[in-house]
Design an enzyme around this catalytic site. Sequence first.
Site, mmCIF file in Angstrom:
data_model
loop_
_atom_site.group_PDB
_atom_site.id
_atom_site.type_symbol
_atom_site.label_atom_id
_atom_site.label_comp_id
_atom_site.label_asym_id
_atom_site.label_seq_id
_atom_site.Cartn_x
_atom_site.Cartn_y
_atom_site.Cartn_z
ATOM 1 N N ASN A 1 -4.626 -9.942 7.277
ATOM 2 C CA ASN A 1 -4.394 -8.624 7.682
ATOM 3 C C ASN A 1 -5.523 -7.871 8.502
ATOM 4 O O ASN A 1 -5.539 -6.823 8.544
ATOM 5 C CB ASN A 1 -3.645 -7.905 6.794
ATOM 6 C CG ASN A 1 -2.216 -8.428 6.409
ATOM 7 O OD1 ASN A 1 -1.940 -9.080 7.119
ATOM 8 N ND2 ASN A 1 -1.487 -7.681 5.465
ATOM 9 N N TYR B 1 -8.952 -7.731 7.355
ATOM 10 C CA TYR B 1 -9.580 -7.088 6.460
ATOM 11 C C TYR B 1 -10.791 -8.040 6.241
ATOM 12 O O TYR B 1 -11.155 -9.137 6.821
ATOM 13 C CB TYR B 1 -9.044 -6.669 5.160
ATOM 14 C CG TYR B 1 -8.090 -5.635 5.362
ATOM 15 C CD1 TYR B 1 -8.365 -4.421 5.632
ATOM 16 C CD2 TYR B 1 -6.615 -6.224 5.294
ATOM 17 C CE1 TYR B 1 -7.412 -3.531 6.208
ATOM 18 C CE2 TYR B 1 -5.610 -5.035 5.369
ATOM 19 C CZ TYR B 1 -6.178 -3.760 5.903
ATOM 20 O OH TYR B 1 -5.129 -3.072 6.084
ATOM 21 N N HIS C 1 -7.028 -10.966 -1.335
ATOM 22 C CA HIS C 1 -6.409 -10.471 -0.102
ATOM 23 C C HIS C 1 -7.333 -10.994 1.085
ATOM 24 O O HIS C 1 -8.492 -10.586 1.313
ATOM 25 C CB HIS C 1 -6.521 -8.905 0.038
ATOM 26 C CG HIS C 1 -5.645 -8.372 1.272
ATOM 27 N ND1 HIS C 1 -5.223 -9.227 2.176
ATOM 28 C CD2 HIS C 1 -5.136 -7.077 1.300
ATOM 29 C CE1 HIS C 1 -4.363 -8.558 3.164
ATOM 30 N NE2 HIS C 1 -4.545 -7.151 2.573
ATOM 31 N N ASN D 1 -4.531 -5.222 12.423
ATOM 32 C CA ASN D 1 -5.798 -4.649 12.620
ATOM 33 C C ASN D 1 -6.454 -5.216 13.797
ATOM 34 O O ASN D 1 -7.881 -5.356 13.694
ATOM 35 C CB ASN D 1 -6.468 -4.737 11.126
ATOM 36 C CG ASN D 1 -5.768 -3.766 10.305
ATOM 37 O OD1 ASN D 1 -5.672 -2.507 10.562
ATOM 38 N ND2 ASN D 1 -5.545 -4.275 9.268
ATOM 39 N N THR E 1 0.900 -1.200 -0.063
ATOM 40 C CA THR E 1 -0.028 0.071 0.105
ATOM 41 C C THR E 1 0.880 1.074 0.067
ATOM 42 O O THR E 1 1.861 1.568 0.738
ATOM 43 C CB THR E 1 -0.907 0.027 1.355
ATOM 44 O OG1 THR E 1 -1.793 -1.147 1.150
ATOM 45 C CG2 THR E 1 -1.687 1.176 1.344
#
Length: 367
Positions: free
Chosen positions: A180, A182, A177, A237, A27
């Site tokens: 992490n 999400y 993805h 996260n 990112t």
Amino acid sequence: MTKPTLFDTLSLGDLSLPNRIVMAPLTRNRALPDGDVPHALNAEYYAQRASAGLIISEASQISAEGKGYAWTPGIYSDAQVDGWRQITDAVHAKDGRIFIQLWHVGRISHTSLQPNGQSPVAPTALAAEAQTFDGTAFVSTSKPRALETSEMSRVVDDYRKAAINAKKAGFDGIELHAANGYLLDQFLRDGANKRSDAYGGSIENRSRLLFEVLDALTEVWPAGRIGVRLSPFSHANALEDSDPQATFSYVVKKISDLGIGYLHMVEGETGGTRDLPEGASIAAIRAQFKGVYMANNGYDQELAANAVDGGGVDLVAFGRAFIANPDLVERLAQSAGLNDLDPTTLYGGGAEGYTDYPTQTEKAAAA
Ligand code: 8OZ
């Protein structure tokens, strides 16, 4: 038989990769703010890194709802598809290969980043103890609303459309993805998924969305051109799970049965330690997967060389080293030194700390 090295070719589905060194998804928050559209500067950055065996693009939201940070690119609008086309053309012109990483952030977002200031969506209406960047400051992520059961097919459809758009934009494949913390990871983990419908409860139910998405993606792309990224033992996260070993042993076996091209594993804490909790085993999870295994997290040249030579690793994804060294493959081949990374220019901004890291040759010429 000679032992494999980082510089040997590898077959991924019907693609031949010239080496085992992968540019990890990174990112960088440098899309055009108006419409989250990739542009010429991004094309220059990726093309500079085209000697990677494979480039995986930065995470790219599949829908406006899937966005969680300022200036990340999307792959749902026509303008975004046109923007990405410049990048795939530039990478292909330099004989590179590039997959796009498909992303929905779920609850890792803020109302100010959502369409009409709405609440982000998640498996359950539980806020993450996490932060995001809204374009001005770091802010606490907003309390999400729980997705209705009747909305799940629409979310799957957003992934399907993004996969179709990835083809239109000229990508060589897609990476899902599911790491992490999400959306897909939130569904997998009992710390964020407290649902009582068919998408919560048992491991089978918590992984239902992931496999509905993979079914949709394999209708668009050959399974061999699809990768999946997972981070079983990461707390990125602020995501919690009571039994990641069981969750991910089940998930990886099923991913393998689908004939997915590669499994991309964040080994340990994302961007942090490679240490695992007591009793945890990446090797046991990895053993469930029959396709290409891509390892990531804290690899240097020696660790990577050993992993490929007998460590059960087929590809190694480098993140920070690729940011600071566009010619990372050539540098590793020559065991040359690496440029230092400037941590202040990672997220947002322009060419500085993005396209201005010199290759060895450029550095020598300037000396
Ligand atoms: C760093 C900053 C923002 C997002 C991830 C997509 O962790 C990301 C990300 C990384 O997968």
